[in-house]
Design a protein around this motif. Sequence first.
Motif, PDB file in Angstrom:
ATOM      1  N   THR A 355       0.841  -1.198   0.000  1.00 24.22           N
ATOM      2  CA  THR A 355       0.000   0.000   0.000  1.00 24.22           C
ATOM      3  C   THR A 355       0.877   1.250   0.000  1.00 24.22           C
ATOM      4  O   THR A 355       0.664   2.176  -0.779  1.00 24.22           O
ATOM      5  CB  THR A 355      -0.902   0.004   1.252  1.00 24.22           C
ATOM      6  OG1 THR A 355      -1.700  -1.168   1.215  1.00 24.22           O
ATOM      7  CG2 THR A 355      -1.788   1.224   1.289  1.00 24.22           C
ATOM      8  N   ILE A 359       0.774   4.026  -2.857  1.00 23.63           N
ATOM      9  CA  ILE A 359       0.287   5.378  -2.544  1.00 23.63           C
ATOM     10  C   ILE A 359       1.357   6.402  -2.891  1.00 23.63           C
ATOM     11  O   ILE A 359       1.079   7.472  -3.421  1.00 23.63           O
ATOM     12  CB  ILE A 359      -0.056   5.490  -1.034  1.00 23.63           C
ATOM     13  CG1 ILE A 359      -1.203   4.555  -0.673  1.00 23.63           C
ATOM     14  CG2 ILE A 359      -0.327   6.936  -0.638  1.00 23.63           C
ATOM     15  CD1 ILE A 359      -2.565   5.120  -0.758  1.00 23.63           C
ATOM     16  N   SER A 383       1.246   7.055   3.760  1.00 21.65           N
ATOM     17  CA  SER A 383       0.465   5.834   3.611  1.00 21.65           C
ATOM     18  C   SER A 383      -0.536   5.693   4.756  1.00 21.65           C
ATOM     19  O   SER A 383      -1.704   5.380   4.551  1.00 21.65           O
ATOM     20  CB  SER A 383       1.424   4.643   3.564  1.00 21.65           C
ATOM     21  OG  SER A 383       0.742   3.448   3.697  1.00 21.65           O
ATOM     22  N   ILE A 392      -8.702   2.317   4.357  1.00 17.73           N
ATOM     23  CA  ILE A 392      -8.229   1.184   3.555  1.00 17.73           C
ATOM     24  C   ILE A 392      -8.043  -0.012   4.473  1.00 17.73           C
ATOM     25  O   ILE A 392      -7.485   0.120   5.563  1.00 17.73           O
ATOM     26  CB  ILE A 392      -6.893   1.533   2.860  1.00 17.73           C
ATOM     27  CG1 ILE A 392      -7.105   2.661   1.858  1.00 17.73           C
ATOM     28  CG2 ILE A 392      -6.301   0.301   2.171  1.00 17.73           C
ATOM     29  CD1 ILE A 392      -5.830   3.257   1.308  1.00 17.73           C
ATOM     30  N   VAL A 401      -0.826  -4.961  -2.327  1.00 15.10           N
ATOM     31  CA  VAL A 401      -2.132  -4.527  -2.817  1.00 15.10           C
ATOM     32  C   VAL A 401      -2.801  -5.620  -3.659  1.00 15.10           C
ATOM     33  O   VAL A 401      -4.019  -5.753  -3.667  1.00 15.10           O
ATOM     34  CB  VAL A 401      -1.995  -3.224  -3.630  1.00 15.10           C
ATOM     35  CG1 VAL A 401      -3.332  -2.785  -4.192  1.00 15.10           C
ATOM     36  CG2 VAL A 401      -1.422  -2.134  -2.745  1.00 15.10           C
ATOM     37  N   GLN A 409      -8.476  -2.129  -3.109  1.00 19.06           N
ATOM     38  CA  GLN A 409      -7.509  -1.826  -4.169  1.00 19.06           C
ATOM     39  C   GLN A 409      -7.853  -0.477  -4.789  1.00 19.06           C
ATOM     40  O   GLN A 409      -6.988   0.367  -5.018  1.00 19.06           O
ATOM     41  CB  GLN A 409      -7.557  -2.913  -5.246  1.00 19.06           C
ATOM     42  CG  GLN A 409      -6.917  -4.212  -4.811  1.00 19.06           C
ATOM     43  CD  GLN A 409      -7.099  -5.318  -5.824  1.00 19.06           C
ATOM     44  OE1 GLN A 409      -7.930  -5.237  -6.725  1.00 19.06           O
ATOM     45  NE2 GLN A 409      -6.337  -6.385  -5.681  1.00 19.06           N
ATOM     46  N   VAL A 412      -6.838   2.353  -2.708  1.00 17.36           N
ATOM     47  CA  VAL A 412      -5.404   2.631  -2.814  1.00 17.36           C
ATOM     48  C   VAL A 412      -5.137   3.478  -4.067  1.00 17.36           C
ATOM     49  O   VAL A 412      -4.400   4.457  -4.028  1.00 17.36           O
ATOM     50  CB  VAL A 412      -4.576   1.322  -2.868  1.00 17.36           C
ATOM     51  CG1 VAL A 412      -3.125   1.614  -3.193  1.00 17.36           C
ATOM     52  CG2 VAL A 412      -4.691   0.578  -1.554  1.00 17.36           C
TER      53      VAL A 412
END
Lengths: 510, 326, 334
Positions: A355, A359, A383, A392, A401, A409, A412
């Motif tokens: 993630t 990100i 993040s 998330i 992810v 997903q 993200v």
Amino acid sequence: MSGMNEIILEAKGIYKSFSGVPVLQDVHFDVRKGEVHALMGENGAGKSTLIKIITGVYSKDAGTIEWEGKPVEINNYQDCQKLGVACIYQELSVIPPLTVAQNVFLGREPRTFGLIDYAKMNRMTQELIDRYQFPLHPATLVENLGMGQRQLIEILKGLSQNSKLLIMDEPTASLSGKEAETLFHIIETLRSEGVSVIYISHRLEEVYRLSDRLTILRDGQNAAVLNREEIVPKKVIATMIGKIVDESAGSKKMLHSDDTAPVRLEVKDLTDPADRYRHISFQVHRGEILGLGGLIGAGRTEVVRAIYGVDKAKSGEVILDGQKMNPSPKTSIAAGIGFVPEDRRSQGFIPLLSTTRNIALTNYDIIRKKGAAVSYADELAMSKKAIKDIDIRPADPDKEVGVMSGGNQQKVVLGKWLMRDLKLLIVDEPTAGIDVGAKNEIYEILENLAKQGVAIILVSSDLQELIRVSHRILVMRKGDVVKEFKNEIVTQSRVLSAGQGILDEEEAQA
Amino acid sequence: MSGEKKTFSVSKYSKLIILAVFILALSILRPKAFLTVGNISNVLWSVSVIGIMVSGTIYVFLLGGIDLSIETLCGLTAVVIVEVVTHMGNSVGGVIVGILAALGVGALAGLLHGFVITKFKVPAFLVTFATQSVFLGLSMIITNNKIVSCTKPKLFTMIGSTWVSIILMVIIAAFSWFLLSRTVFGRRTYAVGGNATAAEISGINVAKNTILCYVISGLTTAIGGIVLASMTQQAMASTGSGYTNDVITAGVIGGVSLLGGQGTVQGAIFGAVLMGLLNNGLNLMSVPSTQAGLVKGIVIIVAVAFDAMQHADQSRKKVRKVVKKA
Amino acid sequence: MKKMKQTTLRRFISLGLLLVLIILFAILGGGLFFNADNFIEIVRDASVVGIVGVGVTMAIITAGIDLSTGSVMALVAMTMANIYAYTLWPIPVMIILGILVGIAAGLCNGYIIGYLHVPEFIGTLATMGIFRSLTYIIAITDDNGVIQSQPMTVYGFASLGYAAGYFYLVTIAMIVFIIVGQIVLKFTRFGTNVYAVGANKKAARLSGIKVEKTQLIVYGISGFCCAVGGIFTAARLQSATAAIGDGFEFDPIAAAVVGGVALSGGSGDVVGTLIGALFMATLKNGVLKLNMNTAYQYVIKGVIIILVVMFDSAYKAHMDRLAKERGAKEGAEE
């Protein structure tokens, strides 16, 4: 015609659910010999599930399928072939370096002394071609043919196996007008030869033109079976959307947009080199959510990709906050444009990365560096902020992810843009394949962004979503903007009608 | 490493265990021969060239590419430095010019690979397969098919001496580790290897990134060539023969996926050390070196097949998920 | 014929390259290069590459590659050397066993690629090392364990390296292989499947073709061709060494590339590869006859492959663009 009423395929009382969610409930569907039977319904109405049950890709939970009056079990492609059912896939299965005849008889080539008898094979192909009047030649290499002709080869392949029923799933999706016209002629010839066709399409005019009967599915149930004379646009649209839904939230809304807000984005005369859209001009204001509606293949995705700069337009201008852009992903990101592409898995994120890495990917210009090194602390903080802001899950910044659920997903993918100072966000089918809870969260994110002054372009084939989220709606059809809904009451039927090319609102409204 | 996924850290422990078991086994089987400073430094010395090269070729592996020209480029750069040094009267200045020339050749080779691969969309294995022949031919032309030896000056022979080459490997590996795990470029390399389309949409210049990776690979191969030339105090066209397989094997043992997007420098170095131990062990057990190819080949196939299986598993899971959603 | 245009053009380019090379050497070398005996020699040199090239071509048409050919040749030759040295079995039995070993090695490649899903170039790169190692393991050694080359001079075997009339036996074998290979590719269902698998695996699968099985057979055939190539090589040398075929894998692939077999799969044929094999042999011969450093042939080979591949890729892009424009035009006409 004799035997016109003889039923060739009948599916009775079909039930199917996926992990407890019913997708088909007591669906009935029958096809007569020599008829073109269209199948329509909104996205998620259960059309493809029904077809996949008929062709044995999925197993049914309950119900029976009868072929020529006898119950049958269809479990795979071979079973279909044996019965005489051929499915023309959207994703074509022709082999480009082989000839038309080689493709038609692939795996069943006529042989003498173990060697392929090309003369005979070409002759057999020619006979088929003549019989149904296909604009093809047996010895042409497929790689020299256009998409339309390739599709005809698939049909020919089905016919060469003496198929009595052809299933066509959105056959015109990638065809030009001329190619589609050829296909229609051929379908009409097939009908007169006694071949049945199941025709799945979003395009009303095609269904109107071709079909003898039309079955409409809605929310996994039979909504109606209409005979030829009953296939009238307003009735079809009303049936697809359903009367009850019309009063509920999300299917009818008064649109409000504020023209006095400063213009964020202006698109002028944008035209595609491959002619998938042309002369597109519109504006998006600060804090406005502009919905782009229309059928799949209408050119919406291509337009937003050109605005963001993934693909290049042939001509036209993109102006952001008065600055003329030379669109490319890099300059767009720097200028404050974010883009959530339509196919999350293949374009949206890096499955193997965490993630945090996903990100941060577009945000290294704003993450602190120590010398050349990226600041872990900053990266992780970003993040964590994203995880907290839009919830998330799992809330583990190191989670890959690729193994997360579709909704997370997508969060993200969205999340990386929220970490930036955004001016314009383009989202293409943001909730496709996502559960209801995550959908609502994504709508809230978009609405909050708009409140902060971000302009948003939403491309969506989900009418409910389009109407619920948008402040103003443009409808595209075959590469042109055909309708704008602005400061007025909009319903699903009006948007759908516009996408179908029915602009006479009075008729569609009734 | 933070930033890597959890399952990876588990396999990292398993690597340490493998290493420990290996060392233990060798110390028990051949206590007198194995557990000596001489032998250990010998192992490290013998892996230093592989370690140096894999520190750079890992960038190519991360993109899902491959470099079949490693061994002949290594040979060519070895030839270049030796020729330059001998032609400049074995002077210190000659060594410096030679190093620069070899590095230049390596960088140019990488640039050529990257350019052809990105601009013409030609698969990496084919391009490097062809250049492998070119580099071999060039080395043969330069040396006139002879062995060129070079025992002077001290600066030159020093490069390949035990401790210098080990330190060189550590420095290059550390630099590569830093570049890959700490900088934006490294982050982008993983992204391009993991999903080039998504990377492009995220504003990454995929072509530029790819070319850079091949240049890095060319540079480390050149350094490997320089060290190898100095170690053996000579160079010929076949210098470096066999290193392509060794470098790939080291990467694969170290958990670098040849399908792209996965792997770390420390893993690759671990792979190189393990391979050095393996070679050393087989040697101490008097197994001829020609048979090591059997083990290496099997290792590559097993590792990649396992990788491919996991990939297939994941995509099957995805399909199942999508089906459920439909 | 319109449909032949593209492939015919490509064939002309390969032939043109060969012709240019012959003319170039004829000008530079004169009668030393340009005489009948030398051409027979060139064809002889091209023969083993041509035989092995049949299998490699099929592998490339399935969008694969075979890097292990040289090692399989060595393994086959060494198997026969062992039989020759340690048994009294008749020569035909020895040859058949050699061929079986080659087929088995090829099937190994096919299994690794088709069923273990290891990318072709990685899988065959690994087996290239494995087969070479196996060759060294079974190599004939003297009493001190030093690897020896095994002479194989008995007439029944060595005669395979001789000529029958004007042509060497190996050349005749090559011609047979090319003809049979071309027939298999163009006139059997299996051949059509090979093209289908290379052009589009998914579509091939949808059409009911067993992709994995096709791959297995293709690499098996490649192993068979390598075995035959190995037999003729050993016969010509009248001995077997562990180093047979070292670096050989380059030539059949280069021949295929020059002959217009696209590495992306789905196109090309063995006749093209034959032209490529002749090109490689001419290059080697000319460099030798002109007394140039043999190194030049390595450089020229590599450069030509890169250029041909770049040309193919640019040409394909150009054709795709034309097709797209054609599509756009048709769309606009509606």
